[in-house]
Scaffold this motif. Structure first.
Motif, PDB file in Angstrom:
ATOM      1  N   GLY A  36       0.793  -1.231   0.000  1.00  0.00           N
ATOM      2  CA  GLY A  36       0.000   0.000   0.000  1.00  0.00           C
ATOM      3  C   GLY A  36       0.821   1.276   0.000  1.00  0.00           C
ATOM      4  N   ASP A  37       2.118   1.178   0.298  1.00  0.00           N
ATOM      5  CA  ASP A  37       2.977   2.370   0.289  1.00  0.00           C
ATOM      6  C   ASP A  37       3.180   2.870  -1.136  1.00  0.00           C
ATOM      7  N   TYR A  38       3.303   4.184  -1.250  1.00  0.00           N
ATOM      8  CA  TYR A  38       3.680   4.808  -2.526  1.00  0.00           C
ATOM      9  C   TYR A  38       5.193   4.973  -2.533  1.00  0.00           C
ATOM     10  N   ILE A  39       5.815   4.556  -3.614  1.00  0.00           N
ATOM     11  CA  ILE A  39       7.245   4.795  -3.781  1.00  0.00           C
ATOM     12  C   ILE A  39       7.436   6.196  -4.355  1.00  0.00           C
ATOM     13  N   PHE A  40       6.564   6.557  -5.280  1.00  0.00           N
ATOM     14  CA  PHE A  40       6.482   7.924  -5.786  1.00  0.00           C
ATOM     15  C   PHE A  40       5.083   8.141  -6.329  1.00  0.00           C
ATOM     16  N   ARG A  41       4.724   9.414  -6.500  1.00  0.00           N
ATOM     17  CA  ARG A  41       3.385   9.766  -6.980  1.00  0.00           C
ATOM     18  C   ARG A  41       3.470  10.509  -8.316  1.00  0.00           C
ATOM     19  N   GLU A  42       2.484  10.245  -9.136  1.00  0.00           N
ATOM     20  CA  GLU A  42       2.378  10.912 -10.432  1.00  0.00           C
ATOM     21  C   GLU A  42       2.468  12.420 -10.241  1.00  0.00           C
ATOM     22  N   LEU A  53      13.624  -5.328  -6.279  1.00  0.00           N
ATOM     23  CA  LEU A  53      14.437  -6.447  -5.779  1.00  0.00           C
ATOM     24  C   LEU A  53      13.534  -7.580  -5.304  1.00  0.00           C
ATOM     25  N   ASP A  54      12.403  -7.210  -4.693  1.00  0.00           N
ATOM     26  CA  ASP A  54      11.477  -8.221  -4.193  1.00  0.00           C
ATOM     27  C   ASP A  54      10.098  -7.596  -4.041  1.00  0.00           C
ATOM     28  N   GLY A  55       9.050  -8.362  -4.391  1.00  0.00           N
ATOM     29  CA  GLY A  55       7.682  -7.892  -4.230  1.00  0.00           C
ATOM     30  C   GLY A  55       7.019  -7.602  -5.557  1.00  0.00           C
ATOM     31  N   GLU A  56       5.919  -6.846  -5.482  1.00  0.00           N
ATOM     32  CA  GLU A  56       5.178  -6.457  -6.675  1.00  0.00           C
ATOM     33  C   GLU A  56       4.709  -5.017  -6.529  1.00  0.00           C
ATOM     34  N   ILE A  57       4.811  -4.292  -7.628  1.00  0.00           N
ATOM     35  CA  ILE A  57       4.432  -2.879  -7.660  1.00  0.00           C
ATOM     36  C   ILE A  57       3.479  -2.670  -8.822  1.00  0.00           C
ATOM     37  N   VAL A  58       2.480  -1.813  -8.633  1.00  0.00           N
ATOM     38  CA  VAL A  58       1.619  -1.435  -9.744  1.00  0.00           C
ATOM     39  C   VAL A  58       1.852   0.044 -10.051  1.00  0.00           C
ATOM     40  N   LEU A  59       1.776   0.353 -11.338  1.00  0.00           N
ATOM     41  CA  LEU A  59       1.906   1.733 -11.799  1.00  0.00           C
ATOM     42  C   LEU A  59       0.517   2.227 -12.158  1.00  0.00           C
ATOM     43  N   LYS A  60       0.122   3.349 -11.566  1.00  0.00           N
ATOM     44  CA  LYS A  60      -1.233   3.878 -11.736  1.00  0.00           C
ATOM     45  C   LYS A  60      -1.183   5.306 -12.265  1.00  0.00           C
ATOM     46  N   VAL A  61      -2.188   5.654 -13.063  1.00  0.00           N
ATOM     47  CA  VAL A  61      -2.327   7.026 -13.549  1.00  0.00           C
ATOM     48  C   VAL A  61      -3.720   7.545 -13.205  1.00  0.00           C
ATOM     49  N   ARG A  62      -3.798   8.836 -13.020  1.00  0.00           N
ATOM     50  CA  ARG A  62      -5.084   9.490 -12.757  1.00  0.00           C
ATOM     51  C   ARG A  62      -5.764   9.800 -14.078  1.00  0.00           C
ATOM     52  N   LEU A  63      -7.067   9.664 -14.091  1.00  0.00           N
ATOM     53  CA  LEU A  63      -7.867  10.061 -15.242  1.00  0.00           C
ATOM     54  C   LEU A  63      -8.721  11.245 -14.831  1.00  0.00           C
ATOM     55  N   THR A  64      -8.784  12.244 -15.672  1.00  0.00           N
ATOM     56  CA  THR A  64      -9.595  13.410 -15.322  1.00  0.00           C
ATOM     57  C   THR A  64     -11.081  13.067 -15.336  1.00  0.00           C
ATOM     58  N   SER A  65     -11.460  12.001 -16.049  1.00  0.00           N
ATOM     59  CA  SER A  65     -12.869  11.635 -16.155  1.00  0.00           C
ATOM     60  C   SER A  65     -13.345  10.711 -15.034  1.00  0.00           C
ATOM     61  N   ARG A  66     -12.432  10.269 -14.165  1.00  0.00           N
ATOM     62  CA  ARG A  66     -12.795   9.345 -13.089  1.00  0.00           C
ATOM     63  C   ARG A  66     -12.102   9.754 -11.791  1.00  0.00           C
ATOM     64  N   HIS A  92       9.658  14.503 -14.101  1.00  0.00           N
ATOM     65  CA  HIS A  92       8.431  14.376 -13.304  1.00  0.00           C
ATOM     66  C   HIS A  92       7.888  12.972 -13.531  1.00  0.00           C
ATOM     67  N   TYR A  93       7.491  12.310 -12.453  1.00  0.00           N
ATOM     68  CA  TYR A  93       6.948  10.959 -12.608  1.00  0.00           C
ATOM     69  C   TYR A  93       5.632  11.010 -13.364  1.00  0.00           C
ATOM     70  N   THR A  94       5.481  10.117 -14.333  1.00  0.00           N
ATOM     71  CA  THR A  94       4.291  10.091 -15.191  1.00  0.00           C
ATOM     72  C   THR A  94       3.226   9.139 -14.672  1.00  0.00           C
ATOM     73  N   ALA A  95       3.517   8.440 -13.596  1.00  0.00           N
ATOM     74  CA  ALA A  95       2.567   7.533 -12.958  1.00  0.00           C
ATOM     75  C   ALA A  95       2.937   7.452 -11.478  1.00  0.00           C
ATOM     76  N   SER A  96       2.051   6.848 -10.704  1.00  0.00           N
ATOM     77  CA  SER A  96       2.352   6.567  -9.298  1.00  0.00           C
ATOM     78  C   SER A  96       2.769   5.114  -9.177  1.00  0.00           C
ATOM     79  N   ALA A  97       3.752   4.839  -8.335  1.00  0.00           N
ATOM     80  CA  ALA A  97       4.193   3.468  -8.071  1.00  0.00           C
ATOM     81  C   ALA A  97       3.706   3.088  -6.679  1.00  0.00           C
ATOM     82  N   VAL A  98       2.831   2.071  -6.627  1.00  0.00           N
ATOM     83  CA  VAL A  98       2.217   1.640  -5.374  1.00  0.00           C
ATOM     84  C   VAL A  98       2.586   0.181  -5.121  1.00  0.00           C
ATOM     85  N   CYS A  99       2.994  -0.109  -3.904  1.00  0.00           N
ATOM     86  CA  CYS A  99       3.370  -1.483  -3.558  1.00  0.00           C
ATOM     87  C   CYS A  99       2.119  -2.347  -3.431  1.00  0.00           C
ATOM     88  N   ASP A 100       2.056  -3.378  -4.243  1.00  0.00           N
ATOM     89  CA  ASP A 100       0.961  -4.347  -4.195  1.00  0.00           C
ATOM     90  C   ASP A 100       1.225  -5.385  -3.109  1.00  0.00           C
TER      91      ASP A 100
END
Length: 150
Positions: A36-42, A53-66, A92-100
């Motif tokens: 659930g931690d953010y490594i960085f934010r969009e 090195l270990d684990g899983e991360i998802v890259l997320k982007v914000r949508l202005t329509s949602r 500038h980061y183009t997405a947020s990296a969130v630890c899954d």
């Protein structure tokens, strides 16, 4: 802080001179994050390149329509890089990296890494070519994810 990670096994660093890898290792830092931690934010200033090195991360982007962000890519392979904005202008980061999951990450300061690549142009060209392939792959994946939301 030097890392114990075998940099020669990272796709971005394969076939680079050992002397350069030793210099890169000296500027690396390892960090741990919880699920659930953010490594960085969009949109944040980007000053580091990251490797899983270990684990899983998802890259997320914000949508202005949602109101929610959507997942456009996942980072789940050991030594896979993410956060390439840390070495590509406008930094500038183009997405947020969130630890899954709980994660262990290797970070390299962008400015220091770029300086090492400039001092080693042949190796720098190789790294940037591989980075270009990564960016193109992530753009394709992001495009597919965005099209699915429409």
């Amino acid at each position: 802080m030097a890392t114990n990670a075998p940099l020669s096994e990272f796709a971005l660093f394969q076939n680079l001179p050992e002397e350069l890898l030793e210099k890169v290792a000296k500027i690396c830092e390892e960090a741990t994050f919880s699920e659930g931690d953010y490594i960085f934010r969009e949109g944040d200033d980007a000053d580091k390149l990251h490797f899983l090195l270990d684990g899983e991360i998802v890259l997320k982007v914000r949508l202005t329509s949602r109101p929610d962000s959507i997942t456009v890519s996942a980072v789940s392979q050991q030594f896979e890089s993410f956060g390439w904005s840390g070495i590509v202008p406008p930094y500038h980061y183009t997405a947020s990296a969130v630890c899954d999951t709980d994660c262990k990450v290797l970070t390299i300061p962008g400015a220091g890494f770029l300086k090492l690549l400039e001092e080693n142009p042949s190796a720098g060209f190789s790294v940037m070519r591989r980075l270009t392939e990564l960016v193109a792959s992530r753009l394709r994946t992001s495009r597919q994810a965005l099209l699915k939301t429409l």
